[in-house]
Scaffold this motif. Structure first.
Motif, PDB file in Angstrom:
ATOM      1  N   SER A 177       1.051  -1.447  -0.009  1.00 29.64           N
ATOM      2  CA  SER A 177      -0.143   0.079  -0.043  1.00 29.64           C
ATOM      3  C   SER A 177       0.958   1.140  -0.210  1.00 29.64           C
ATOM      4  O   SER A 177       0.933   2.381  -1.149  1.00 29.64           O
ATOM      5  CB  SER A 177      -0.957  -0.302   0.777  1.00 29.64           C
ATOM      6  N   LEU A 178       2.013   1.226   0.780  1.00 32.87           N
ATOM      7  CA  LEU A 178       2.647   2.466   0.820  1.00 32.87           C
ATOM      8  C   LEU A 178       3.488   2.018  -0.326  1.00 32.87           C
ATOM      9  O   LEU A 178       3.715   3.571  -1.291  1.00 32.87           O
ATOM     10  CB  LEU A 178       3.558   2.435   1.956  1.00 32.87           C
ATOM     11  N   GLU A 179       3.644   1.436  -1.097  1.00 32.56           N
ATOM     12  CA  GLU A 179       4.832   1.267  -2.508  1.00 32.56           C
ATOM     13  C   GLU A 179       4.159   2.295  -3.683  1.00 32.56           C
ATOM     14  O   GLU A 179       4.317   2.554  -3.625  1.00 32.56           O
ATOM     15  CB  GLU A 179       5.065   0.150  -2.566  1.00 32.56           C
ATOM     16  N   GLN A 180       2.291   1.335  -3.324  1.00 26.47           N
ATOM     17  CA  GLN A 180       1.948   1.930  -4.370  1.00 26.47           C
ATOM     18  C   GLN A 180       1.130   3.559  -4.173  1.00 26.47           C
ATOM     19  O   GLN A 180       2.023   4.552  -4.691  1.00 26.47           O
ATOM     20  CB  GLN A 180       1.146   1.863  -4.591  1.00 26.47           C
ATOM     21  N   ALA A 181       1.369   4.131  -2.780  1.00 27.43           N
ATOM     22  CA  ALA A 181       1.286   5.751  -2.802  1.00 27.43           C
ATOM     23  C   ALA A 181       2.278   6.777  -3.574  1.00 27.43           C
ATOM     24  O   ALA A 181       2.307   7.491  -3.363  1.00 27.43           O
ATOM     25  CB  ALA A 181       0.438   5.669  -0.997  1.00 27.43           C
ATOM     26  N   ILE A 182       3.355   6.001  -2.816  1.00 30.18           N
ATOM     27  CA  ILE A 182       4.665   6.646  -3.351  1.00 30.18           C
ATOM     28  C   ILE A 182       4.956   6.510  -4.224  1.00 30.18           C
ATOM     29  O   ILE A 182       5.218   7.639  -5.127  1.00 30.18           O
ATOM     30  CB  ILE A 182       6.003   6.231  -1.935  1.00 30.18           C
ATOM     31  N   ALA A 183       4.335   5.998  -5.212  1.00 31.58           N
ATOM     32  CA  ALA A 183       5.028   5.308  -6.515  1.00 31.58           C
ATOM     33  C   ALA A 183       4.061   6.888  -7.191  1.00 31.58           C
ATOM     34  O   ALA A 183       4.079   7.180  -8.360  1.00 31.58           O
ATOM     35  CB  ALA A 183       4.584   4.177  -6.733  1.00 31.58           C
ATOM     36  N   ASP A 184       2.561   6.884  -6.860  1.00 29.74           N
ATOM     37  CA  ASP A 184       2.456   7.668  -7.827  1.00 29.74           C
ATOM     38  C   ASP A 184       2.307   9.878  -6.869  1.00 29.74           C
ATOM     39  O   ASP A 184       1.822   9.886  -8.399  1.00 29.74           O
ATOM     40  CB  ASP A 184       0.300   7.567  -6.760  1.00 29.74           C
ATOM     41  N   GLN A 185       3.019   9.423  -5.830  1.00 29.24           N
ATOM     42  CA  GLN A 185       2.821  10.597  -5.149  1.00 29.24           C
ATOM     43  C   GLN A 185       4.307  11.397  -6.346  1.00 29.24           C
ATOM     44  O   GLN A 185       3.874  12.307  -6.945  1.00 29.24           O
ATOM     45  CB  GLN A 185       3.252  10.575  -4.229  1.00 29.24           C
ATOM     46  N   ILE A 186       5.155  10.501  -6.766  1.00 32.98           N
ATOM     47  CA  ILE A 186       6.555  11.339  -6.743  1.00 32.98           C
ATOM     48  C   ILE A 186       6.065  11.205  -8.095  1.00 32.98           C
ATOM     49  O   ILE A 186       6.708  12.590  -9.426  1.00 32.98           O
ATOM     50  CB  ILE A 186       7.765   9.417  -7.199  1.00 32.98           C
ATOM     51  N   GLU A 187       5.042   9.951  -8.771  1.00 32.03           N
ATOM     52  CA  GLU A 187       5.289  10.475 -10.128  1.00 32.03           C
ATOM     53  C   GLU A 187       4.004  11.719 -10.704  1.00 32.03           C
ATOM     54  O   GLU A 187       4.349  12.330 -12.021  1.00 32.03           O
ATOM     55  CB  GLU A 187       4.186   8.916 -10.895  1.00 32.03           C
ATOM     56  N   ARG A 188       2.778  12.399  -9.593  1.00 38.24           N
ATOM     57  CA  ARG A 188       2.387  13.551  -9.743  1.00 38.24           C
ATOM     58  C   ARG A 188       3.593  14.659 -10.030  1.00 38.24           C
ATOM     59  O   ARG A 188       3.539  15.460  -9.662  1.00 38.24           O
ATOM     60  CB  ARG A 188       1.932  13.134  -8.399  1.00 38.24           C
ATOM     61  N   MET A 189       4.339  14.645  -8.689  1.00 34.04           N
ATOM     62  CA  MET A 189       5.194  16.150  -8.167  1.00 34.04           C
ATOM     63  C   MET A 189       6.284  15.345  -9.559  1.00 34.04           C
ATOM     64  O   MET A 189       6.764  17.185  -9.867  1.00 34.04           O
ATOM     65  CB  MET A 189       6.120  15.031  -7.041  1.00 34.04           C
ATOM     66  N   MET A 190       6.825  14.462 -10.622  1.00 35.34           N
ATOM     67  CA  MET A 190       7.497  14.888 -11.480  1.00 35.34           C
ATOM     68  C   MET A 190       7.131  15.560 -12.831  1.00 35.34           C
ATOM     69  O   MET A 190       7.492  16.299 -13.300  1.00 35.34           O
ATOM     70  CB  MET A 190       7.947  13.674 -11.758  1.00 35.34           C
ATOM     71  N   ARG A 191       5.456  15.120 -12.589  1.00 33.01           N
ATOM     72  CA  ARG A 191       4.957  15.908 -13.663  1.00 33.01           C
ATOM     73  C   ARG A 191       5.032  17.219 -13.999  1.00 33.01           C
ATOM     74  O   ARG A 191       4.946  18.144 -14.269  1.00 33.01           O
ATOM     75  CB  ARG A 191       3.350  15.412 -13.880  1.00 33.01           C
ATOM     76  N   LYS A 192       5.562  18.023 -12.158  1.00 32.98           N
ATOM     77  CA  LYS A 192       4.975  19.421 -12.075  1.00 32.98           C
ATOM     78  C   LYS A 192       6.220  19.744 -11.661  1.00 32.98           C
ATOM     79  O   LYS A 192       6.991  20.775 -12.397  1.00 32.98           O
ATOM     80  CB  LYS A 192       4.628  18.780 -10.853  1.00 32.98           C
ATOM     81  N   ASN A 193       7.505  19.314 -11.832  1.00 35.32           N
ATOM     82  CA  ASN A 193       9.178  19.391 -11.880  1.00 35.32           C
ATOM     83  C   ASN A 193       9.840  18.242 -12.061  1.00 35.32           C
ATOM     84  O   ASN A 193       9.921  17.649 -11.456  1.00 35.32           O
ATOM     85  CB  ASN A 193       9.213  20.010 -10.278  1.00 35.32           C
ATOM     86  N   PRO A 194      10.279  18.852 -13.132  1.00 32.38           N
ATOM     87  CA  PRO A 194      11.021  17.199 -13.444  1.00 32.38           C
ATOM     88  C   PRO A 194      12.434  16.534 -12.977  1.00 32.38           C
ATOM     89  O   PRO A 194      13.351  15.930 -13.524  1.00 32.38           O
ATOM     90  CB  PRO A 194      11.428  17.281 -15.626  1.00 32.38           C
ATOM     91  N   MET A 195      13.219  17.972 -12.770  1.00 36.41           N
ATOM     92  CA  MET A 195      13.786  17.498 -11.906  1.00 36.41           C
ATOM     93  C   MET A 195      13.840  17.312 -10.747  1.00 36.41           C
ATOM     94  O   MET A 195      14.642  17.597  -9.605  1.00 36.41           O
ATOM     95  CB  MET A 195      14.166  19.469 -10.936  1.00 36.41           C
ATOM     96  N   ARG A 196      12.855  16.221 -10.062  1.00 34.47           N
ATOM     97  CA  ARG A 196      12.723  15.751  -9.392  1.00 34.47           C
ATOM     98  C   ARG A 196      12.720  13.768  -9.346  1.00 34.47           C
ATOM     99  O   ARG A 196      12.381  13.201  -8.696  1.00 34.47           O
ATOM    100  CB  ARG A 196      11.604  16.055  -8.915  1.00 34.47           C
ATOM    101  N   SER A 197      13.672  13.851 -10.951  1.00 31.55           N
ATOM    102  CA  SER A 197      14.495  13.010 -11.015  1.00 31.55           C
ATOM    103  C   SER A 197      15.094  11.565  -9.473  1.00 31.55           C
ATOM    104  O   SER A 197      14.664  10.722  -9.975  1.00 31.55           O
ATOM    105  CB  SER A 197      14.259  12.477 -11.661  1.00 31.55           C
ATOM    106  N   ASP A 198      15.158  12.901  -9.790  1.00 29.38           N
ATOM    107  CA  ASP A 198      16.093  11.877  -8.037  1.00 29.38           C
ATOM    108  C   ASP A 198      15.421  11.166  -7.447  1.00 29.38           C
ATOM    109  O   ASP A 198      16.076  10.251  -6.087  1.00 29.38           O
ATOM    110  CB  ASP A 198      17.487  13.108  -7.477  1.00 29.38           C
ATOM    111  N   PHE A 199      13.906  11.663  -6.658  1.00 22.80           N
ATOM    112  CA  PHE A 199      13.181  10.775  -5.982  1.00 22.80           C
ATOM    113  C   PHE A 199      13.439   9.402  -6.397  1.00 22.80           C
ATOM    114  O   PHE A 199      12.764   8.481  -6.197  1.00 22.80           O
ATOM    115  CB  PHE A 199      12.344  11.924  -5.350  1.00 22.80           C
ATOM    116  N   TYR A 200      12.647   9.625  -7.768  1.00 22.57           N
ATOM    117  CA  TYR A 200      11.845   8.494  -8.441  1.00 22.57           C
ATOM    118  C   TYR A 200      13.160   7.106  -8.744  1.00 22.57           C
ATOM    119  O   TYR A 200      13.307   6.076  -8.753  1.00 22.57           O
ATOM    120  CB  TYR A 200      11.728   9.093  -9.787  1.00 22.57           C
ATOM    121  N   GLU A 201      14.492   7.584  -9.041  1.00 19.44           N
ATOM    122  CA  GLU A 201      15.605   6.879  -8.525  1.00 19.44           C
ATOM    123  C   GLU A 201      16.017   6.121  -7.549  1.00 19.44           C
ATOM    124  O   GLU A 201      16.417   4.744  -7.229  1.00 19.44           O
ATOM    125  CB  GLU A 201      16.658   7.840  -9.523  1.00 19.44           C
TER     126      GLU A 201
END
Length: 235
Positions: A66-90
């Motif tokens: 549950s936590l993993e899915q929520a974080i994945a969706d959160q990072i996706e939304r944040m990266m759509r707003k700001n592509p420089m947040r890719s380090d969080f995805y990595e």
């Protein structure tokens, strides 16, 4: 596991109260000027107690998913707003990759702790615009402008912030006058030229002297791509 349509880290944290009984203490806060309703203040969660109580649970994998899915969706939304947040995805991908290699109890508990640490950092990142006195779009442009200039002093950073805010205001003014600009070459050229001229700046809205002339072409391309991805409508 069925994917949540709109996973929300804050809500998952609230659901985890069943894991920690009364260990997670949250309070609702109303976002000023927002019509998105109430959110939960993640900073009020007792993360240390949460980790301790999680270790006692028998349904760790379910809670972790549950936590993993929520974080994945959160990072996706944040990266759509700001592509420089890719380090969080990595960072997130590395955590999951390590978890998938070995899923014993110790690994599950370590992964949960790493994900909670990531949640706290994501929360701090979402508040960074407030600390920088920039809105989300201004912050995205600011990050693009400083990505290769991380050694700026406070005065120089403030000048870049002024350029970012001025650039965004000028771009929005142009876009308001254009109809479906992303479909027309002359309109797209006008938007790009607006960005380029704003980067050259005037008065106190000029980039610091540490920026070279050749930097401006690269920055113009980067900001233009962001504007195209952010403001162009599909279809």
């Amino acid at each position: 596991m069925k994917k949540r349509e709109v996973a929300d880290i804050s809500q998952v944290m609230v659901e985890l109260q069943s894991v920690v009984d009364q260990a997670v203490v949250v309070r609702k806060i109303k976002e000023a000027g927002s019509d998105s309703g109430n959110r939960f203040d993640i900073s009020k969660i007792d993360f240390d107690r949460l980790k301790q109580e999680f270790a006692r649970r028998s349904d760790k994998k379910t809670q972790l998913m549950s936590l993993e899915q929520a974080i994945a969706d959160q990072i996706e939304r944040m990266m759509r707003k700001n592509p420089m947040r890719s380090d969080f995805y990595e960072r997130f991908q590395k955590i999951i990759e390590n978890y998938n290699q070995e899923t014993d109890r110790a690994t599950i508990e370590r992964t949960f702790e790493e994900l909670l640490n990531l949640v706290q950092d994501l929360n701090r990142e979402e508040q960074r615009g407030v600390r920088e006195n920039l809105d989300e779009d201004q912050l995205a442009i600011f990050d693009l402008l400083i990505q290769k200039h991380n050694d700026l002093n406070t005065q120089q950073r403030n000048r870049v912030k002024a350029v970012a805010a001025d650039l965004l205001a000028k771009v929005k003014a142009i876009l308001a006058e254009l109809d479906r600009w992303w479909e027309k070459d002359n309109a797209k050229a006008l938007v790009r030229n607006t960005i380029e001229h704003a980067l050259y700046g005037e008065g106190d809205r000029t980039l610091p002297d540490t920026y070279e002339l050749e930097d401006l072409g690269i920055l113009t391309d980067s900001v233009y791509r962001w504007v195209l991805e952010t403001y162009a409508e599909a279809g």
